[in-house]
Design a protein around this motif. Structure first.
Motif, mmCIF file in Angstrom:
data_model
loop_
_atom_site.group_PDB
_atom_site.id
_atom_site.type_symbol
_atom_site.label_atom_id
_atom_site.label_comp_id
_atom_site.label_asym_id
_atom_site.label_seq_id
_atom_site.Cartn_x
_atom_site.Cartn_y
_atom_site.Cartn_z
ATOM 1 N N LEU A 184 31.404 50.441 46.285
ATOM 2 C CA LEU A 184 31.538 52.260 46.934
ATOM 3 C C LEU A 184 31.381 53.016 47.238
ATOM 4 C CD1 LEU A 184 32.540 54.154 43.693
ATOM 5 C CD2 LEU A 184 30.126 53.984 43.198
ATOM 6 N N ILE A 185 31.064 52.630 48.409
ATOM 7 C CA ILE A 185 30.313 53.420 49.688
ATOM 8 C C ILE A 185 31.608 54.274 49.994
ATOM 9 C CG2 ILE A 185 29.393 53.533 51.692
ATOM 10 C CD1 ILE A 185 27.125 52.454 50.425
ATOM 11 N N LEU B 113 44.583 54.372 39.995
ATOM 12 C CA LEU B 113 43.600 53.708 38.541
ATOM 13 C C LEU B 113 43.005 52.021 39.337
ATOM 14 C CD1 LEU B 113 45.725 54.982 36.044
ATOM 15 C CD2 LEU B 113 44.102 54.930 37.236
ATOM 16 N N GLY B 114 44.086 50.880 39.629
ATOM 17 C CA GLY B 114 43.796 49.702 39.958
ATOM 18 C C GLY B 114 42.071 49.654 41.194
ATOM 19 N N GLY B 115 42.325 50.471 41.855
ATOM 20 C CA GLY B 115 41.125 50.774 42.806
ATOM 21 C C GLY B 115 40.068 50.900 41.886
ATOM 22 N N ILE C 120 36.777 48.837 41.263
ATOM 23 C CA ILE C 120 35.230 49.029 41.320
ATOM 24 C C ILE C 120 34.261 49.020 39.773
ATOM 25 C CG2 ILE C 120 33.927 50.742 41.937
ATOM 26 C CD1 ILE C 120 35.973 52.191 43.461
ATOM 27 N N SER C 121 34.769 48.927 39.316
ATOM 28 C CA SER C 121 34.309 49.058 37.578
ATOM 29 C C SER C 121 33.934 47.900 37.310
ATOM 30 C CB SER C 121 35.303 49.766 36.457
ATOM 31 O OG SER C 121 35.896 49.214 36.110
ATOM 32 N N GLU C 122 34.785 46.442 37.510
ATOM 33 C CA GLU C 122 34.571 45.118 37.705
ATOM 34 C C GLU C 122 33.794 44.261 38.065
ATOM 35 O OE1 GLU C 122 38.273 43.634 35.913
ATOM 36 O OE2 GLU C 122 38.014 45.002 33.653
ATOM 37 N N ILE D 245 41.732 36.461 40.075
ATOM 38 C CA ILE D 245 41.372 36.363 41.654
ATOM 39 C C ILE D 245 39.973 36.103 41.439
ATOM 40 C CG2 ILE D 245 39.552 38.219 43.277
ATOM 41 C CD1 ILE D 245 41.175 40.096 41.693
ATOM 42 N N THR D 246 40.033 34.934 42.580
ATOM 43 C CA THR D 246 38.811 33.954 42.401
ATOM 44 C C THR D 246 38.244 33.685 43.953
ATOM 45 O OG1 THR D 246 40.682 31.523 42.217
ATOM 46 C CG2 THR D 246 38.288 31.395 43.498
ATOM 47 N N ASN D 247 36.750 34.229 43.843
ATOM 48 C CA ASN D 247 35.818 34.866 44.489
ATOM 49 C C ASN D 247 34.525 33.740 44.961
ATOM 50 O OD1 ASN D 247 33.546 35.648 45.957
ATOM 51 N ND2 ASN D 247 34.068 37.669 45.001
#
Length: 370
Positions: A136-137, A190-192, A196-198, A246-248
């Motif tokens: 978020l920074i 909105l995608g950003g 950030i939220s998820e 998305i695979t992390n």
């Protein structure tokens, strides 16, 4: 063409004296600027570093260049003010430019202070309970910078006599057209927010999506930048990324190894059992293998050999370390097979020449007629 009176005035001793003093004032402030940069600023930074107050250090570093230019602007103002032949009170434009220059310098320093390269947000994160996420920074930094620039532009426009209320009303009339034109940009913002939220990933994570695979370097209002393993920088719109799987890989607690070994037909069953038990013991005693899930079993018959399945996980998820562990285990398995005198099955094919194939077909036909 200058008139005679103008030339006499320009070369008069009084005028030259006043002009020289005005230039001297300006040069004096340029000297102050050099002394401030070379001595005063360094002295202040040493004193702040001794107190270990990082916040003050960030402020002085951010405002260093604006303060240097402040000496130049103040010197210019005082030089013009001293010069008796220019009425700065009557010249409203000059005073407006001086005020605007102060606003620009202050805005410059605030932008430096609020940049993501500054340690301000990191220190706030460490010393408070806000717990600002690392991802978020950069976005928070850009938001603060946009607000600072918007406020500064508003003040500058007011300084030049523009009616801000009328400007805002005019923007409101064209708001519909702007919103339609900026639909994609709004979708990316909105995608950003969704990212950030998820928090499907953090900065520095290794991710895999249908669009890109690599390490996350930056997240902005519009897009996310990912550094691929070929060191190419890929910019993916946030709207696209938020709607993809998305695979992390960085969030793995362990890393899987799954492969098979084929041994030749004719290997005695007792040797197969010993090989399986020794490989299983090898994996159970290996400190880099996760102990919970270890499977070594004779899985199935193949046309070219008997297939033994190995399924286990390494404790490390780092790709290079994972490969080192896998290589070490492969060497150990080879040693076990050699000690048990068990051969690995090699797929083989028989190649027949045209004449040899014809003879075989004739023999088969003769067998069929008998």
């Amino acid at each position: 063409m200058f008139t005679r009176k103008t030339l006499e005035f320009l070369i008069s001793s009084e005028h030259l004296q006043n002009l020289g003093i005005a230039i001297g004032i300006f040069l004096l402030f340029l000297l102050f600027r050099g002394l401030f940069t070379k001595y005063v600023f360094r002295l202040i930074m040493r004193m702040i570093n001794k107190t270990k107050i990082n916040f003050l250090a960030n402020i002085f570093k951010s405002f260093q260049k604006p303060m240097e230019w402040l000496f130049t602007i103040v010197g210019l103002y005082l030089a013009v003010r001293f010069y008796p032949y220019i009425d700065i009170a009557a010249d409203g434009l000059f005073m407006r430019l001086i005020r605007v220059s102060f606003i620009v310098l202050f805005t410059w320093g605030m932008l430096n202070l609020s940049s993501s390269s500054s340690n301000l947000f990191h220190k706030i994160n460490e010393r408070t309970n806000l717990r600002i996420d690392e991802i978020l920074i950069p976005l928070l930094s850009r938001t603060v910078q946009v607000v600072i620039v918007a406020i500064s532009l508003t003040i500058i426009l007011q300084a030049f006599g523009y009616n801000i209320e009328g400007l805002i009303a005019g923007l409101g009339l064209g708001g519909l057209a702007i919103s339609l034109a900026a639909r994609d940009a709004l979708a990316n913002i909105l995608g950003g927010i969704v990212i950030i939220s998820e928090k499907p990933f953090d900065l520095g994570d290794w991710i895999l999506t249908p669009s890109v695979e690599g390490t996350v370097e930056d997240i902005s209002f519009r897009s996310t930048r990912v550094r691929t393993f070929a060191h190419a920088l890929v910019t993916v719109p946030n709207n696209t990324l938020a709607n993809e799987n998305i695979t992390n890989w960085s969030k793995m607690g362990k890393r899987r190894i799954n492969f098979t070994i084929r041994i030749i037909y004719g290997t005695p069953p007792e040797k197969i059992k010993r090989v399986i038990e020794r490989i299983k013991t090898l994996l159970q005693e290996h400190k880099e293998v996760h102990p919970e899930t270890i499977m070594v079993n004779w899985e199935q018959y193949r046309e070219d050999g008997l297939e033994i399945m190995l399924y286990f996980f390494t404790n490390t998820t780092v790709w290079a370390e994972h490969l080192d562990v896998r290589e070490e285990i492969n060497f150990k398995i080879l040693e076990i097979l050699e000690e048990e005198n068990v051969e690995i099955a090699i797929p083989s094919r028989r190649l027949m020449m045209e004449g040899e194939a014809g003879e075989i077909i004739q023999k088969e036909k003769q067998r069929g007629t008998e």
